[in-house]
Write a protein that holds these residues in place. Structure first.
Motif, short mmCIF file in Angstrom:
data_model
loop_
_atom_site.label_atom_id
_atom_site.label_comp_id
_atom_site.label_asym_id
_atom_site.label_seq_id
_atom_site.Cartn_x
_atom_site.Cartn_y
_atom_site.Cartn_z
N UNK A 147 0.82 -1.21 0.00
CA UNK A 147 0.00 0.00 0.00
C UNK A 147 0.86 1.26 0.00
N UNK A 148 2.04 1.17 0.65
CA UNK A 148 2.93 2.35 0.69
C UNK A 148 3.41 2.76 -0.70
N UNK A 149 3.42 1.80 -1.63
CA UNK A 149 3.86 2.13 -2.99
C UNK A 149 2.87 3.06 -3.67
N UNK A 150 1.64 3.09 -3.18
CA UNK A 150 0.60 3.88 -3.85
C UNK A 150 0.11 5.05 -2.98
N UNK A 151 0.02 4.81 -1.65
CA UNK A 151 -0.65 5.77 -0.78
C UNK A 151 0.31 6.45 0.20
N UNK A 152 0.12 7.76 0.41
CA UNK A 152 0.89 8.49 1.43
C UNK A 152 0.47 8.01 2.82
N UNK A 153 1.37 8.21 3.81
CA UNK A 153 1.13 7.62 5.13
C UNK A 153 -0.18 8.04 5.81
N UNK A 154 -0.68 9.30 5.67
CA UNK A 154 -1.94 9.61 6.36
C UNK A 154 -3.10 8.71 5.90
N UNK A 155 -3.04 8.21 4.65
CA UNK A 155 -4.12 7.36 4.15
C UNK A 155 -4.02 5.92 4.68
N UNK A 156 -2.93 5.61 5.37
CA UNK A 156 -2.73 4.23 5.84
C UNK A 156 -2.88 4.11 7.35
N UNK A 157 -2.67 5.25 8.07
CA UNK A 157 -2.54 5.19 9.53
C UNK A 157 -3.78 4.60 10.21
N UNK A 158 -4.97 4.83 9.67
CA UNK A 158 -6.21 4.45 10.36
C UNK A 158 -6.71 3.07 9.94
N UNK A 159 -6.00 2.44 8.99
CA UNK A 159 -6.50 1.16 8.46
C UNK A 159 -6.36 0.03 9.46
N UNK A 160 -7.30 -0.91 9.48
CA UNK A 160 -7.18 -2.03 10.41
C UNK A 160 -5.97 -2.90 10.06
N UNK A 161 -5.40 -3.55 11.06
CA UNK A 161 -4.32 -4.49 10.75
C UNK A 161 -4.96 -5.72 10.08
N UNK A 162 -4.15 -6.51 9.44
CA UNK A 162 -4.63 -7.66 8.66
C UNK A 162 -5.74 -7.22 7.68
N UNK A 163 -5.44 -6.15 6.94
CA UNK A 163 -6.45 -5.57 6.06
C UNK A 163 -6.96 -6.55 5.00
N UNK A 164 -6.06 -7.41 4.51
CA UNK A 164 -6.48 -8.39 3.49
C UNK A 164 -7.64 -9.25 4.00
N UNK A 165 -7.51 -9.76 5.22
CA UNK A 165 -8.56 -10.61 5.81
C UNK A 165 -9.83 -9.79 6.06
N UNK A 166 -9.65 -8.55 6.51
CA UNK A 166 -10.80 -7.68 6.77
C UNK A 166 -11.56 -7.42 5.47
N UNK A 167 -10.83 -7.15 4.38
CA UNK A 167 -11.51 -6.86 3.10
C UNK A 167 -12.23 -8.10 2.58
N UNK A 168 -11.59 -9.27 2.71
CA UNK A 168 -12.27 -10.50 2.26
C UNK A 168 -13.56 -10.70 3.04
N UNK A 169 -13.52 -10.41 4.33
CA UNK A 169 -14.72 -10.56 5.16
C UNK A 169 -15.81 -9.58 4.71
#
Ligand SMILES: C[S@@+](CC[C@H](N)C(=O)[O-])C[C@H]1O[C@@H](n2cnc3c(N)ncnc32)[C@H](O)[C@@H]1O
Length: 295
Positions: free
Chosen positions: A146-168
């Motif tokens: 995600x860091x390759x595309x998004x600046x850090x403020x857009x990542x700070x609030x995201x849940x950990x294990x985002x892949x699993x969260x998105x699949x859910x």
């Protein structure tokens, strides 16, 4: 800087702003159900889809965007010009190019998207949700990728294990909403951007600027409804408090506010309608009286 969105880019580089969203991934059916008839609505413009959908329902809409290019694009779409691919669609397109590696051929996805029975969808989703998909989602939604595309403020609030969260979140949607009539599923899985029908009887006024600043100078009690997209994702507590105070001041008695976030809700949130949003991506779709918005 009041918000990272003002750069009109996802990355941290300096450079011109861009059209980030070719269409919106927010289910306007939420707003359609929540807002009183013939409301005066304050809306984030983005790709114009929500403004167009609400004007079709005879609401009068003020649609604002801090990104001049995005606002010009919304104006084009409201005028009936076709959708283009923004940065978000290009990023998703790159991810989609790997779909055959996890067994997601276009033919299979089309068959999945033709289903309209949630039970059958759940069954087919089980076959699509392979260990390869899990590994791919894990990699795709890793902080490094995600860091390759998004600046850090857009990542700070995201849940950990985002892949699993998105699949859910995807599984939750397929278990509840018919695929065949879900334009958001088609946009997400196949990258097909349906054009919105032209706006209906309501009006749309487009404004370039910051949401909080605009509302601070709007007449008090002048809006019946607010749909704020996920503009607080990436901002700090000071901007959140400022925006909420501005919304409360500009809200007419009984006004409703809708606020989305990619974050997971911190605890039980009875006003959360994320499961009803057919765009399926959201952790929070908070629908509540505007007077109750507090930081
Ligand atoms: C928050 S983004 C998210 C996109 C959205 N989830 C979608 O599906 O289209 C939507 C738009 O909000 C605009 N925006 C962000 N913060 C804003 C602010 N404080 N005031 C006005 N517009 C803002 C961005 O420029 C962007 O075009």
């Amino acid at each position: 800087m009041i918000t990272p969105w003002q750069h009109g880019r996802f990355d941290a580089r300096t450079g011109p702003s861009k059209v980030l969203f070719g269409r919106m991934y927010e289910d306007v059916a939420i707003e359609r159900a929540a807002f009183r008839p013939r409301s005066r609505v304050f809306c984030i413009a983005s790709a114009g889809c929500t403004a167009i959908g609400l004007a079709a329902d005879r609401h009068d809409v003020v649609a604002i965007d801090i990104n001049r290019d995005q606002l010009a694009y919304a104006a084009d779409r409201i005028a009936g010009r076709p959708a283009i691919r923004g940065t978000a669609e290009r990023v998703m397109g790159v991810a989609r190019a790997f779909a055959p590696l996890v067994g997601w051929t276009r033919r299979r996805l089309r068959a999945f998207l033709e289903l309209d029975d949630p039970a059958a969808q759940v069954e087919m989703w089980r076959a699509l949700d392979t260990w390869r998909l899990r590994a791919a989602f894990g990699a795709l939604f890793s902080v490094t990728a995600l860091r390759a595309v998004y600046a850090s403020p857009f990542l700070a609030f995201l849940p950990s294990r985002l892949g699993a969260v998105m699949r859910a979140r995807l599984a939750r949607c397929f278990a509840r909403h018919a695929n065949r009539t879900n334009p958001y599923a088609r946009a997400l899985l196949l990258g097909e951007l349906a054009d919105d029908p032209p706006p209906g009887a309501g009006s749309i006024e487009l404004v370039h600027g910051d949401a909080a600043e605009y509302l601070e100078s709007a007449p008090a009690a002048s809006f019946d409804a607010f749909t704020l997209s996920n503009i607080l994702d990436g901002t700090g507590p000071a901007y959140r408090a400022r925006l909420f105070a501005a919304v409360r001041r500009a809200a007419a008695p009984g006004a409703t506010a809708v606020l989305r976030s990619f974050a997971e809700p911190a605890g039980d949130l009875p006003t959360n309608h994320a499961v009803d949003d057919r765009a399926m991506l959201w952790g929070i779709v908070d629908v509540r009286p505007a007077a109750e918005l507090s930081a």
